[in-house]
Design a protein around this motif. Structure first.
Motif, PDB file in Angstrom:
ATOM      1  N   ALA A 108     -24.787  18.263   1.400  1.00 54.19           N
ATOM      2  CA  ALA A 108     -24.103  17.771   0.199  1.00 54.19           C
ATOM      3  C   ALA A 108     -22.661  18.272   0.097  1.00 54.19           C
ATOM      4  O   ALA A 108     -21.749  17.466  -0.172  1.00 54.19           O
ATOM      5  N   PRO A 109     -22.374  19.568   0.304  1.00 54.19           N
ATOM      6  CA  PRO A 109     -20.957  19.999   0.247  1.00 54.19           C
ATOM      7  C   PRO A 109     -20.086  19.339   1.311  1.00 54.19           C
ATOM      8  O   PRO A 109     -18.915  19.035   1.057  1.00 54.19           O
ATOM      9  N   LEU A 110     -20.654  19.098   2.488  1.00 53.92           N
ATOM     10  CA  LEU A 110     -19.885  18.455   3.546  1.00 53.92           C
ATOM     11  C   LEU A 110     -19.528  17.018   3.166  1.00 53.92           C
ATOM     12  O   LEU A 110     -18.370  16.585   3.305  1.00 53.92           O
ATOM     13  N   LEU A 111     -20.528  16.271   2.665  1.00 55.41           N
ATOM     14  CA  LEU A 111     -20.259  14.900   2.250  1.00 55.41           C
ATOM     15  C   LEU A 111     -19.281  14.862   1.076  1.00 55.41           C
ATOM     16  O   LEU A 111     -18.411  13.987   1.002  1.00 55.41           O
ATOM     17  N   SER A 112     -19.421  15.807   0.158  1.00 59.17           N
ATOM     18  CA  SER A 112     -18.510  15.862  -0.979  1.00 59.17           C
ATOM     19  C   SER A 112     -17.083  16.149  -0.541  1.00 59.17           C
ATOM     20  O   SER A 112     -16.126  15.563  -1.069  1.00 59.17           O
ATOM     21  N   ALA A 113     -16.912  17.039   0.434  1.00 60.91           N
ATOM     22  CA  ALA A 113     -15.569  17.353   0.934  1.00 60.91           C
ATOM     23  C   ALA A 113     -14.922  16.125   1.580  1.00 60.91           C
ATOM     24  O   ALA A 113     -13.735  15.839   1.354  1.00 60.91           O
ATOM     25  N   VAL A 114     -15.713  15.396   2.381  1.00 62.02           N
ATOM     26  CA  VAL A 114     -15.194  14.175   2.999  1.00 62.02           C
ATOM     27  C   VAL A 114     -14.835  13.145   1.928  1.00 62.02           C
ATOM     28  O   VAL A 114     -13.789  12.475   1.994  1.00 62.02           O
ATOM     29  N   HIS A 115     -15.692  13.047   0.937  1.00 62.93           N
ATOM     30  CA  HIS A 115     -15.485  12.101  -0.157  1.00 62.93           C
ATOM     31  C   HIS A 115     -14.185  12.387  -0.911  1.00 62.93           C
ATOM     32  O   HIS A 115     -13.346  11.496  -1.114  1.00 62.93           O
ATOM     33  N   LEU A 116     -13.998  13.625  -1.335  1.00 62.13           N
ATOM     34  CA  LEU A 116     -12.820  13.978  -2.136  1.00 62.13           C
ATOM     35  C   LEU A 116     -11.534  13.940  -1.311  1.00 62.13           C
ATOM     36  O   LEU A 116     -10.477  13.555  -1.810  1.00 62.13           O
ATOM     37  N   TYR A 117     -11.613  14.362  -0.057  1.00 63.17           N
ATOM     38  CA  TYR A 117     -10.428  14.272   0.804  1.00 63.17           C
ATOM     39  C   TYR A 117     -10.013  12.817   1.002  1.00 63.17           C
ATOM     40  O   TYR A 117      -8.821  12.486   0.947  1.00 63.17           O
ATOM     41  N   SER A 118     -10.993  11.956   1.183  1.00 63.04           N
ATOM     42  CA  SER A 118     -10.678  10.540   1.421  1.00 63.04           C
ATOM     43  C   SER A 118     -10.053   9.900   0.197  1.00 63.04           C
ATOM     44  O   SER A 118      -9.075   9.149   0.309  1.00 63.04           O
ATOM     45  N   VAL A 119     -10.607  10.179  -0.984  1.00 57.32           N
ATOM     46  CA  VAL A 119     -10.043   9.546  -2.176  1.00 57.32           C
ATOM     47  C   VAL A 119      -8.644  10.095  -2.469  1.00 57.32           C
ATOM     48  O   VAL A 119      -7.769   9.371  -2.967  1.00 57.32           O
ATOM     49  N   THR A 120      -8.393  11.364  -2.133  1.00 58.04           N
ATOM     50  CA  THR A 120      -7.057  11.918  -2.333  1.00 58.04           C
ATOM     51  C   THR A 120      -6.038  11.230  -1.419  1.00 58.04           C
ATOM     52  O   THR A 120      -4.948  10.834  -1.857  1.00 58.04           O
ATOM     53  N   GLN A 121      -6.390  11.070  -0.151  1.00 58.75           N
ATOM     54  CA  GLN A 121      -5.495  10.381   0.773  1.00 58.75           C
ATOM     55  C   GLN A 121      -5.350   8.906   0.420  1.00 58.75           C
ATOM     56  O   GLN A 121      -4.277   8.308   0.588  1.00 58.75           O
ATOM     57  N   GLU A 122      -6.429   8.326  -0.067  1.00 56.14           N
ATOM     58  CA  GLU A 122      -6.395   6.930  -0.505  1.00 56.14           C
ATOM     59  C   GLU A 122      -5.396   6.738  -1.633  1.00 56.14           C
ATOM     60  O   GLU A 122      -4.599   5.793  -1.635  1.00 56.14           O
ATOM     61  N   MET A 123      -5.412   7.643  -2.599  1.00 60.84           N
ATOM     62  CA  MET A 123      -4.493   7.546  -3.727  1.00 60.84           C
ATOM     63  C   MET A 123      -3.058   7.870  -3.322  1.00 60.84           C
ATOM     64  O   MET A 123      -2.107   7.290  -3.853  1.00 60.84           O
ATOM     65  N   ARG A 124      -2.881   8.785  -2.393  1.00 68.56           N
ATOM     66  CA  ARG A 124      -1.526   9.092  -1.942  1.00 68.56           C
ATOM     67  C   ARG A 124      -0.884   7.897  -1.251  1.00 68.56           C
ATOM     68  O   ARG A 124       0.341   7.747  -1.264  1.00 68.56           O
ATOM     69  N   ALA A 125      -1.678   7.057  -0.651  1.00 71.23           N
ATOM     70  CA  ALA A 125      -1.138   5.896   0.053  1.00 71.23           C
ATOM     71  C   ALA A 125      -0.740   4.771  -0.894  1.00 71.23           C
ATOM     72  O   ALA A 125      -0.010   3.860  -0.495  1.00 71.23           O
ATOM     73  N   ALA A 126      -1.187   4.817  -2.151  1.00 72.79           N
ATOM     74  CA  ALA A 126      -0.918   3.723  -3.093  1.00 72.79           C
ATOM     75  C   ALA A 126       0.473   3.873  -3.716  1.00 72.79           C
ATOM     76  O   ALA A 126       0.757   4.894  -4.341  1.00 72.79           O
ATOM     77  N   PRO A 127       1.337   2.860  -3.586  1.00 70.53           N
ATOM     78  CA  PRO A 127       2.700   2.940  -4.158  1.00 70.53           C
ATOM     79  C   PRO A 127       2.732   2.419  -5.596  1.00 70.53           C
ATOM     80  O   PRO A 127       3.116   1.284  -5.855  1.00 70.53           O
TER      81      PRO A 127
END
Length: 457
Positions: free
Chosen positions: A270-289
């Motif tokens: 669960a912590p591993l999946l959560s880390a991947v999840h939160l990292y992905s959404v952070t990078q996803e939002m950083r890419a949005a202009p």
């Protein structure tokens, strides 16, 4: 060129096929029109290739059409099919910069979220005294969204104005709350006697996450739409989410049946999946202009303009925004903070009268202090007014740099000479700044301060 319902095509003399243009492209699926001299051209669309040739050299002639099979190799067919289903028409020219990175991390985010959901749901049912199979967990999970989750939706529904102002930050907040809810469900078997409060808080967090995620979806999609293709962007984005969720559910069922079958395995995965999840959404939002003006983006725009004379694009600021940590005041932008209450910013009625005279016919007031400058926006103020106020504050701060900021005229004013010079420079710079903002797609007609409260004077 006009086409009859059946038979050959008849060309009128007003649009001869013997044009001298060699290539004319058009946006029609993945097709293009290649037009050559000597009254012959080739049209390639998704599945067919058509060769057109005139049977006569007269201005009016009948066309001979030769239909060929799909000439694309199998790999190209698969790639084109994938792009047509998961990317907007005309990609990459029909979307703003960063859409591919956004989509990649969006897929990873939903995959990890779906896998974590299976594990957390199975753990929750274990805590309730049930022993479901992994497949049963995916079915029953839909029922567990009720109850406290509705209350969580009501809690977040009052934050709509703040979500408009900071859609990226609230989107990340949504996924953090989702993972908190999932984490509580995963550890629920460790305290089965407290099943009801643990499950209730978990669903409360997920309810808040659901509202926040849905409310911030449209502003993010709008930032990518370049050709009024918002509906197409939304449909393709949901297609990516659906596919990723299905794959994530499959991965979650596999983990729940093997590696994470025990509570110890779930606590490890669960912590591993959560880390991947939160990292992905952070990078996803950083890419949005994001192209709307709020306090953070306006400050960065003004600071960049004061230092370089260049108006930044939304894509230039996307990786500079603070999405998790609190936003600090920018010294180069005048250390401006938006204040909604006149009493907090101004204090005495006599000072309000003085500021109204100084900022005559302006839809903002500025109170200059030692550590920050308070900006009060009028109820009718737009984005242009907020930009003007920020620009004036930045010019005052720059011109006052050589002097002691604490020596500014008593109780938050500036000397007349500094203010007049800053006013003149602002009047010269403002048209250039606003023109550049509009040219780069910024929405200057509104300013989103996050609380929906304005002052009236």
């Amino acid at each position: 060129m006009r086409a009859k319902p059946e038979g050959n095509l008849l060309l009128s003399s007003s649009s001869p096929v013997s044009s001298s243009h060699e290539v004319v492209s058009r946006r029609e699926g993945l097709g293009f029109l290649q037009q050559r001299p000597q009254r012959r051209w080739i049209e390639v669309t998704d599945n067919v290739r058509r060769e057109y040739e005139c049977a006569s050299s007269r201005p009016e002639c009948r066309l001979q059409t030769n239909l060929s099979k799909d000439i694309r190799p199998p790999v190209q067919k698969a790639v084109d099919s994938f792009l047509s289903r998961f990317f907007p028409l005309g990609y990459p020219h029909s979307v703003a910069e960063g859409y591919l990175v956004y989509s990649q991390y969006r897929a990873i985010q939903h995959f990890a979220s779906a896998a974590l959901h299976v594990l957390s749901t199975q753990s929750l049912l274990f805590a309730a005294g049930l022993r479901p199979t992994p497949a049963q967990a995916t079915i029953i999970s839909w029922v567990l969204k009720d109850g406290m989750q509705h209350f969580g939706k009501l809690v977040c529904s009052s934050m709509g104005a703040r979500m408009d102002s900071e859609p990226k930050r609230w989107r990340i907040f949504a996924d953090v709350m989702y993972d908190i809810g999932g984490g509580l469900e995963v550890v629920s078997p460790l305290c089965p006697q407290h099943f009801l409060p643990v499950a209730g808080v978990a669903n409360l967090a997920k309810g808040m996450a659901l509202v926040s995620a849905r409310a911030t979806r449209l502003p993010v999609y709008s930032a990518f739409a370049k050709e009024d293709n918002l509906s197409d962007l939304y449909a393709k984005g949901e297609a990516i989410s659906t596919l990723s969720n299905v794959l994530g559910l499959g991965a979650g069922i596999y983990l729940a049946s093997n590696i994470a079958a025990s509570i110890q395995g779930k606590l490890a995965m669960a912590p591993l999946l959560s880390a991947v999840h939160l990292y992905s959404v952070t990078q996803e939002m950083r890419a949005a202009p994001i192209n709307t003006l709020n306090a953070q983006r306006t400050a960065m725009l003004v600071a960049d303009f004061i230092k370089t004379g260049i108006v930044s694009r939304p894509a230039d600021l996307r990786y500079k925004e603070r999405l998790i940590l609190p936003v600090s005041l920018l010294k180069d932008a005048g250390n401006v903070r938006v204040v909604t209450q006149l009493q907090t910013a101004i204090g005495k009625p006599s000072r309000l009268t003085e500021l109204k005279q100084r900022f005559c016919n302006k839809r903002f007031l500025l109170k200059f202090g030692q550590k920050s400058t308070d900006l009060v926006l009028h109820q009718l103020a737009k984005g242009e007014d907020a930009v003007e106020g920020w620009l004036m504050a930045a010019n005052v701060a720059r011109l006052s740099k050589e002097s002691d900021f604490s020596s500014l005229a008593e109780a938050g004013g500036v000397s007349s000479s500094v203010f007049e010079k800053a006013y003149e420079e602002t009047e010269k710079q403002l048209p250039v700044l606003l023109s550049g903002l509009r040219e780069h797609g910024w929405h200057t007609h509104l300013f989103l301060e996050g609380n929906g409260v304005r002052a009236v004077w």
